[in-house]
Design a protein around this motif. Sequence first.
Motif, PDB file in Angstrom:
ATOM      1  N   LYS A 105       2.218   6.714  -5.954  1.00  0.00           N
ATOM      2  CA  LYS A 105       1.480   5.044  -5.647  1.00  0.00           C
ATOM      3  C   LYS A 105      -0.353   5.073  -5.738  1.00  0.00           C
ATOM      4  N   LEU A 106      -0.683   6.501  -5.269  1.00  0.00           N
ATOM      5  CA  LEU A 106      -2.201   6.679  -5.494  1.00  0.00           C
ATOM      6  C   LEU A 106      -2.642   7.042  -6.936  1.00  0.00           C
ATOM      7  N   GLU A 149       2.300   4.548   9.950  1.00  0.00           N
ATOM      8  CA  GLU A 149       1.142   4.327   8.977  1.00  0.00           C
ATOM      9  C   GLU A 149      -0.127   4.984   9.448  1.00  0.00           C
ATOM     10  N   SER A 175       0.765  -1.350   0.266  1.00  0.00           N
ATOM     11  CA  SER A 175       0.106   0.025   0.032  1.00  0.00           C
ATOM     12  C   SER A 175       0.929   1.230   0.049  1.00  0.00           C
ATOM     13  N   TYR A 230       2.057   2.360   3.603  1.00  0.00           N
ATOM     14  CA  TYR A 230       3.072   1.335   4.089  1.00  0.00           C
ATOM     15  C   TYR A 230       4.405   1.874   3.583  1.00  0.00           C
ATOM     16  N   GLU A 290      -2.182   7.727   7.792  1.00  0.00           N
ATOM     17  CA  GLU A 290      -3.505   7.678   7.400  1.00  0.00           C
ATOM     18  C   GLU A 290      -4.375   8.812   8.004  1.00  0.00           C
TER      19      GLU A 290
END
Length: 215
Positions: free
Chosen positions: A151-152, A195, A114, A117, A199
């Motif tokens: 990544k997103l 993390e 993720s 992460y 988040e």
Amino acid sequence: MSEDRHSQADPVELITDPTEKAQREAENGVRQFKEALEIIRSSIGDHGGKFRLTQSIILRLHQKALEGIHPLAGTYRNSPVYIGKSNHFPPAHTEVPDLVAEMCAYVNDNWHMSGIYLAAYLLWRMNWIHPFADGNGRTARVVSYLVLSVKLGSLLPGTPTIPDQIAAGKTPYYKALEGADDSWKRGIVAIADMEAMLEGMLAMQLLKATEEAAI
């Protein structure tokens, strides 16, 4: 935990006046973030390729942060460095290039993980290596944010951004770093606290974007 967790290396800064230095740091911070956004744009727009974190990207972002402030802007440290108000002692400067290369390889080899992460790992590991004489925290935060964004697959909307949120209140960040450092002494990568922090900050940034769009 104190808010002061600063690198302490040989005093070779180019600007000694505190006010002038603060002004230049603020200006460089803007330049560094803009550079990161350019890398994000080019990376998410390159549909035919695959993003890979490299040492050159990290050094490029560090150079933006320390240009005109420190003679080692854009290069690794060449002497020991210490972290004020921390129990962690960074590795010898001779180990830095190999450690950064290993860090990049870890991210690239685990790109299936993720974004949270990978961002948390980078935020901890770069601070653990402490590859620079100065500007380690600033560069770690922007590199972490860059990888999360790529990544997103998005230029994440909303302010304050995650790096700005961390800079505004560093105590949770420092606690997460110290906890991960302690775990690593036992050979364990334990970054759950980091993390969770990221988040929450990502949610806050995106919530602000939604509120701003509704106005």
